[in-house]
Structure formats: C-alpha cells, structure tokens
Scaffold this active site. Structure first.
Site, PDB file in Angstrom:
ATOM      1  CE1 TYR A  28       1.389  -7.226   2.005  1.00 23.64           C
ATOM      2  CE2 TYR A  28       1.756  -9.183   0.673  1.00 23.64           C
ATOM      3  CZ  TYR A  28       1.311  -7.876   0.790  1.00 23.64           C
ATOM      4  OH  TYR A  28       0.804  -7.235  -0.305  1.00 23.64           O
TER       5      TYR A  28
HETATM    6  N1  LIG Z   1       3.015  -4.085  -5.604  1.00 21.24           N
HETATM    7  C1  LIG Z   1       2.774  -5.380  -5.504  1.00 21.24           C
HETATM    8  O1  LIG Z   1       3.524  -6.233  -6.035  1.00 21.24           O
HETATM    9  C2  LIG Z   1       1.549  -5.854  -4.766  1.00 21.24           C
HETATM   10  C3  LIG Z   1       1.169  -7.196  -4.931  1.00 21.24           C
HETATM   11  C4  LIG Z   1       0.039  -7.654  -4.255  1.00 21.24           C
HETATM   12  C5  LIG Z   1      -0.704  -6.799  -3.475  1.00 21.24           C
HETATM   13  N2  LIG Z   1      -0.310  -5.498  -3.332  1.00 21.24           N
HETATM   14  C6  LIG Z   1      -1.132  -4.629  -2.477  1.00 21.24           C
HETATM   15  O2  LIG Z   1      -1.533  -3.501  -3.229  1.00 21.24           O
HETATM   16  C7  LIG Z   1      -1.864  -2.446  -2.350  1.00 21.24           C
HETATM   17  C8  LIG Z   1      -1.275  -1.157  -2.880  1.00 21.24           C
HETATM   18  O3  LIG Z   1       0.140  -1.235  -2.809  1.00 21.24           O
HETATM   19  P1  LIG Z   1       1.079  -0.701  -3.979  1.00 21.24           P
HETATM   20  O4  LIG Z   1       1.725  -1.887  -4.586  1.00 21.24           O
HETATM   21  O5  LIG Z   1       0.346   0.238  -4.831  1.00 21.24           O
HETATM   22  O6  LIG Z   1       2.215   0.009  -3.102  1.00 21.24           O
HETATM   23  P2  LIG Z   1       2.565   1.532  -2.873  1.00 21.24           P
HETATM   24  O7  LIG Z   1       2.881   2.195  -4.164  1.00 21.24           O
HETATM   25  O8  LIG Z   1       3.595   1.519  -1.797  1.00 21.24           O
HETATM   26  O9  LIG Z   1       1.206   2.164  -2.312  1.00 21.24           O
HETATM   27  C9  LIG Z   1       0.799   2.008  -0.980  1.00 21.24           C
HETATM   28  C10 LIG Z   1      -0.238   3.080  -0.677  1.00 21.24           C
HETATM   29  O10 LIG Z   1      -0.680   2.933   0.675  1.00 21.24           O
HETATM   30  C11 LIG Z   1      -0.588   4.206   1.337  1.00 21.24           C
HETATM   31  N3  LIG Z   1      -0.342   4.023   2.755  1.00 21.24           N
HETATM   32  C12 LIG Z   1       0.722   3.397   3.342  1.00 21.24           C
HETATM   33  N4  LIG Z   1       0.618   3.463   4.673  1.00 21.24           N
HETATM   34  C13 LIG Z   1      -0.535   4.154   4.933  1.00 21.24           C
HETATM   35  C14 LIG Z   1      -1.191   4.555   6.133  1.00 21.24           C
HETATM   36  N5  LIG Z   1      -0.684   4.266   7.342  1.00 21.24           N
HETATM   37  N6  LIG Z   1      -2.365   5.241   6.038  1.00 21.24           N
HETATM   38  C15 LIG Z   1      -2.875   5.558   4.819  1.00 21.24           C
HETATM   39  N7  LIG Z   1      -2.312   5.187   3.657  1.00 21.24           N
HETATM   40  C16 LIG Z   1      -1.151   4.506   3.722  1.00 21.24           C
HETATM   41  C17 LIG Z   1       0.564   4.906   0.639  1.00 21.24           C
HETATM   42  O11 LIG Z   1       0.470   6.323   0.713  1.00 21.24           O
HETATM   43  P3  LIG Z   1       1.172   7.285   1.802  1.00 21.24           P
HETATM   44  O12 LIG Z   1       2.589   6.871   1.946  1.00 21.24           O
HETATM   45  O13 LIG Z   1       0.967   8.642   1.190  1.00 21.24           O
HETATM   46  O14 LIG Z   1       0.368   7.110   3.060  1.00 21.24           O
HETATM   47  C18 LIG Z   1       0.336   4.489  -0.811  1.00 21.24           C
HETATM   48  O15 LIG Z   1      -0.634   5.330  -1.402  1.00 21.24           O
HETATM   49  C19 LIG Z   1      -1.383  -2.860  -0.957  1.00 21.24           C
HETATM   50  O16 LIG Z   1      -2.482  -3.286  -0.187  1.00 21.24           O
HETATM   51  C20 LIG Z   1      -0.451  -4.040  -1.263  1.00 21.24           C
HETATM   52  O17 LIG Z   1      -0.404  -4.939  -0.172  1.00 21.24           O
HETATM   53  C21 LIG Z   1       0.793  -5.000  -3.966  1.00 21.24           C
END
Ligand SMILES: NC(=O)c1ccc[n+]([C@@H]2O[C@H](COP(=O)([O-])OP(=O)(O)OC[C@H]3O[C@@H](n4cnc5c(N)ncnc54)[C@H](OP(=O)(O)O)[C@@H]3O)[C@@H](O)[C@H]2O)c1
Length: 264
Positions: free
Chosen positions: A154
């Site tokens: 990741y």
């Molecule tokens: N949360 C953290 O601590 C953190 C830290 C650093 C970076 N990030 C990054 O932030 C970004 C957003 O994540 P989040 O934390 O907001 O998590 P999240 O709440 O799980 O959101 C992930 C989003 O991606 C969508 N998604 C997943 N698989 C997909 C697919 N195959 N096609 C289209 N959409 C898809 C999901 O929607 P559906 O299920 O409806 O498709 C959801 O809207 C990610 O890139 C993650 O790596 C998160």
C-alpha cells in the site's frame, strides 16, 4: 478560492474523504460528478447536496478497477469541457504486514490505487493543458513518506501517487494546470473497517476527521501547494526534506561509481 470555476469530478465520493470533498466543493459552488461503485449511496449524497446547495450533482456509478467502467469515466474526463477539477480519492488498502494478505489483493489495489488514478490523471492533464486551466487533486497518504511504518504494498502505491503528481506538476504546471498530492495521516473513515481493522486501536490524538482533512487540503490547494500534509505542524520540516532530496540531484548520475565503493 479555486481559480477555475466549473465542474468537479470526485472519485470515491460515496464515503469518507471523497464524500467530504463532495460537500466542501459544492459549498464552494462547484457542480459535481460523483463516482464510486455504490449507486444508492451516491444518489443519496447527490439528493442531499442538491437540496442544501444550488449546484447540480450527477452520479456516475463505476467500479474503477474494471477496465470498461474506468474507460467510461476516463472518456467523460477527456471530453467534458465544463470539467475544472478532478479529485482522485477512490482507494483501498490492507493493514498489517504485506505477506499477511493474499497476493490477489495487491493486484486489485494496483488496479484502483494506481492504474485507475493514473488513467484519470493523464486524461485530465491532457484536457486541462489544452485549456490552460484546471486542477487535479490526488489523495496519496503520509505512508508514502514512511513505508517502514505501514503495509509495504500500500505504501509503495501511495508513493507512486506522490511521485506521479510531483512529476506531472513539473511537466505541465507552467501550462496553467494545478496539481496537488494530499497526504493524509490516519483519518476517520470506512477505510479501516473495509480492511478488517479497528480504528479504535489507534490513539485518538492521531485521528483526524475527514471534514477537517479536506478543509486543510483545500486550504493547501488555495495556497498553491503541490504537496499538502494536513497534520504536519512545521512546514519547515517538509521544506528541509525537499531541499535534501534536490541536493542529491547533481550526484545521481555519473560516469564512474562513487570512490567509496573502492573500485579504482
Ligand atoms: N482513512 C485514512 O486513514 C487514510 C489515510 C491516508 C490515505 N487515505 C486514502 O484516502 C482515500 C479515501 O479513502 P477513505 O479513507 O475515505 O476510505 P473509505 O471511506 O473507505 O472510502 C473509499 C472510497 O473509495 C470507493 N471505492 C472503493 N473501491 C472502489 C472501486 N473499485 N471503484 C470505485 N470506487 C471505489 C468507495 O466507494 P464504493 O465502495 O461505493 O465503491 C469509497 O467511496 C483512499 O485513496 C485512501 O487510500 C486514507
């Protein structure tokens, strides 16, 4: 405020950070195109944002890990002349050591976190460069900078997002296109639940709310940052890191190996 009014396409808009982008970009007056797999959640968000603001909100359900569905979103990005902002936020990750997760999981992560993000970034970059306007926000992660502290697969994918954004900023920044990599630390979203982990195990003082993360990231965009680390207290730490990186430049390619290897 963002210089270029127009439509914002947000991937991963059904939850977490992407949903917070949708809310805050609507509040800034952007019309929206919301992309994720869960059509019902996207429609509910679109209805609510439509009621609460004056912007128009379209949903575009798509699984970005599937080539045909990614191609449809890419084509929209390439041809919609109203598009002024792309937010690549869709992403997923496993937790724990890399070898504890099945190899196939990394292929799926690569398709979403890397291939889809790159495809949409290049489509937007070409279109925006042609119009000499527009902005691309790529959500990476703070672990791009410390792969030793998280799942290696990741972290490497997020390092790709950071490098792609920095490299493209150097290539097309002068053409009037803004690029920004956002490096969140731990953020309260569904990310951990989806990975089968418990965010409750993480100290509360390390966890940022998604709305605060996005507000800081947009402030960073307004300030012209190419890399935004919302948690970082002292910007000087990042500037010193970047200065050290560029100091390597003159010595990264020479005809002969360095003398310290003792090869004569
Ligand atoms: N949360 C953290 O601590 C953190 C830290 C650093 C970076 N990030 C990054 O932030 C970004 C957003 O994540 P989040 O934390 O907001 O998590 P999240 O709440 O799980 O959101 C992930 C989003 O991606 C969508 N998604 C997943 N698989 C997909 C697919 N195959 N096609 C289209 N959409 C898809 C999901 O929607 P559906 O299920 O409806 O498709 C959801 O809207 C990610 O890139 C993650 O790596 C998160």
């Amino acid at each position: 405020m963002i210089q270029h009014a127009g439509t914002a396409l947000v991937t991963g808009a059904s939850s977490g950070i992407g949903a917070a982008y949708a809310d805050q970009l609507a509040a800034r007056g952007h019309d929206l195109i919301l992309v994720a797999r869960d059509a019902a959640r996207l429609r509910a968000a679109a209805d609510r944002i439509g009621r609460e603001t004056r912007v128009s909100v379209e949903v575009m359900p798509a699984d970005l890990a599937r080539p045909a569905e990614l191609a449809a979103v890419r084509d929209r990005v390439a041809t919609d002349a109203s598009l002024a902002l792309l937010v690549n936020c869709a992403g997923l990750g496993p937790l724990g050591p890399s070898l504890d997760s099945p190899a196939e999981l990394y292929d799926g992560m690569l398709d979403l976190n890397v291939r889809a993000l790159q495809t949409l970034t290049f489509a937007a970059a070409r279109a925006f460069a042609g119009r000499s306007s527009g902005a691309i926000i790529n959500v990476a992660s703070a672990v791009a900078l410390i792969p030793e502290r998280f799942n290696a697969g990741y972290a490497a994918q997020k390092a790709f997002v950071l490098a792609l954004t920095q490299g493209l900023a150097a290539e097309i920044g002068r053409k009037g296109v803004r690029l920004q990599a956002v490096l969140p630390g731990v953020t309260r979203t569904e990310f951990f639940e989806r990975a089968g982990a418990d965010i409750g195990q993480i100290p509360a003082e390390m966890i940022m709310e998604a709305r605060d993360l996005v507000a800081a990231a947009l402030a960073g965009l307004d300030a012209g940052e190419t890399v935004t680390i919302p948690s970082l207290t002292d910007l000087g730490d990042w500037q010193a890191f970047e200065a050290a990186r560029f100091r390597l430049g003159p010595n990264l390619s020479h005809r002969v190996p360095a003398a310290r290897y003792g090869l004569g």
